[in-house]
Design an enzyme around this catalytic site. Structure first.
Site, mmCIF file in Angstrom:
data_model
loop_
_atom_site.group_PDB
_atom_site.id
_atom_site.type_symbol
_atom_site.label_atom_id
_atom_site.label_comp_id
_atom_site.label_asym_id
_atom_site.label_seq_id
_atom_site.Cartn_x
_atom_site.Cartn_y
_atom_site.Cartn_z
ATOM 1 N N LEU A 48 10.727 26.094 -43.936
ATOM 2 C CA LEU A 48 9.518 25.506 -43.374
ATOM 3 C C LEU A 48 8.433 25.507 -44.444
ATOM 4 O O LEU A 48 8.564 26.171 -45.469
ATOM 5 C CB LEU A 48 9.053 26.303 -42.150
ATOM 6 C CG LEU A 48 10.050 26.407 -40.996
ATOM 7 C CD1 LEU A 48 9.528 27.357 -39.929
ATOM 8 C CD2 LEU A 48 10.316 25.024 -40.398
ATOM 9 N N SER A 49 7.346 24.799 -44.183
ATOM 10 C CA SER A 49 6.286 24.771 -45.189
ATOM 11 C C SER A 49 5.748 26.172 -45.462
ATOM 12 O O SER A 49 5.352 26.472 -46.591
ATOM 13 C CB SER A 49 5.162 23.823 -44.772
ATOM 14 O OG SER A 49 4.630 24.179 -43.525
ATOM 15 N N GLU A 50 5.705 27.041 -44.428
ATOM 16 C CA GLU A 50 5.294 28.422 -44.659
ATOM 17 C C GLU A 50 6.072 29.378 -43.749
ATOM 18 O O GLU A 50 6.353 29.056 -42.590
ATOM 19 C CB GLU A 50 3.796 28.639 -44.360
ATOM 20 C CG GLU A 50 2.858 27.781 -45.158
ATOM 21 C CD GLU A 50 2.740 28.161 -46.616
ATOM 22 O OE1 GLU A 50 3.183 29.275 -46.987
ATOM 23 O OE2 GLU A 50 2.207 27.346 -47.389
ATOM 24 N N THR A 51 6.385 30.550 -44.297
ATOM 25 C CA THR A 51 6.839 31.694 -43.515
ATOM 26 C C THR A 51 5.846 32.819 -43.761
ATOM 27 O O THR A 51 5.518 33.126 -44.913
ATOM 28 C CB THR A 51 8.257 32.120 -43.920
ATOM 29 O OG1 THR A 51 9.165 31.044 -43.637
ATOM 30 C CG2 THR A 51 8.696 33.346 -43.147
ATOM 31 N N CYS B 242 -3.280 30.086 -46.516
ATOM 32 C CA CYS B 242 -2.582 29.158 -45.627
ATOM 33 C C CYS B 242 -3.214 29.230 -44.249
ATOM 34 O O CYS B 242 -3.260 30.297 -43.638
ATOM 35 C CB CYS B 242 -1.092 29.483 -45.549
ATOM 36 S SG CYS B 242 -0.214 28.389 -44.400
#
Length: 264
Positions: free
Chosen positions: A44-47, A71
């Site tokens: 995903l774009s961020e974890t 983020c």
């Protein structure tokens, strides 16, 4: 027993829209390479990884390829998960210690309000090949802050129709490129998109941290402090933005879409 992974769609009230983030609350610290491996696995774009410290949490964010300094959507998703999983009481403020300092989140009805540092842009000469990389001929404004370029284009239609050359965009020495314009009509004040192939994300669906730059930019141009913004990625997302001096309040909604167990 493994670790629970919660996937939350942020800056939306509808599942399968907004920006997805994976949230992992750690019982103890884990090494950087393990967190990067998990983020690559989640893809995903961020974890986001959280480690509780009394009434607050250490918070770190990883794309599939790098750790980032700030983020928005994964912070909003983290707060949503902490309330939903019972780590915080419904009326308790979420406090996060991060590489960008102390960040907070509060619930206001169905919305979550983040308190982030303002990151205004300073006008710069357009870098060579930036217009070509975006696939446009006219750049109304180009600026930069400590992490991104900010580009204003002539209309919402141009922003929505962009098909940039991601290989060329990747060569610029920034986290990513924020592209924006005034909204043509309707309820929104401005629209944006965010491209970050440098950070392993070709296009981020909804970028809370970009609005730390967008808020002050549109505050100066529209002569007001509060905005309703739309990030016009294919998934799309809605943000409320309130400029407050050297801070920006960024509000959004969130929906849990998946819970799983990480067994390694």
């Amino acid at each position: 027993m493994g670790l629970t992974i919660t996937q939350v769609d942020a800056f939306t009230n509808q599942p399968f829209s907004g920006n997805p983030a994976a949230i992992c609350v750690l019982p103890e610290s884990r090494d950087d390479q393990w967190m990067q491996n998990v983020a690559r696995e989640m893809n995903l774009s961020e974890t986001a990884f959280l480690l509780q410290q009394e009434d607050s949490f250490n918070l770190r964010w990883f794309t599939p390829t790098v750790e980032v300094d700030l983020c928005g959507h994964a912070t909003l998703a983290s707060a949503h998960a902490l309330w939903e999983l019972g780590y915080l009481k419904p009326d308790q403020e979420a406090q996060f210690h991060t590489r960008s300092g102390l960040l907070t989140a509060q619930r206001q009805g169905d919305w979550i309000v983040l308190n982030f540092p303002a990151q205004p842009a300073t006008a710069i000469a357009p870098p060579p090949d930036l217009a070509a990389a975006l696939g446009v001929t006219n750049l109304n404004y180009v600026g930069s802050n400590q992490i991104d370029y900010l580009v204003e284009l002539e209309s919402e239609a141009v922003v929505r129709d962009l098909q940039p050359n991601l290989t060329l965009l990747k060569t610029f020495p920034v986290r990513g490129i924020i592209v924006t314009s005034r909204a043509d009509a309707g309820e929104y004040d401005f629209v944006s998109r965010f491209f970050a192939p440098q950070s392993g994300i070709d296009e981020d669906p909804v970028t809370g941290s970009a609005h730390c730059c967008l808020g002050p930019y549109w505050q100066e141009r529209l002569k007001k402090d509060e905005f309703l913004a739309y990030q016009a990625s294919p998934r799309g997302g809605v943000l409320r933005v309130h400029c407050q001096g050297d801070r920006v309040a960024i509000a959004g909604q969130a929906v849990t879409v998946l819970k799983g167990e990480l067994i390694h």
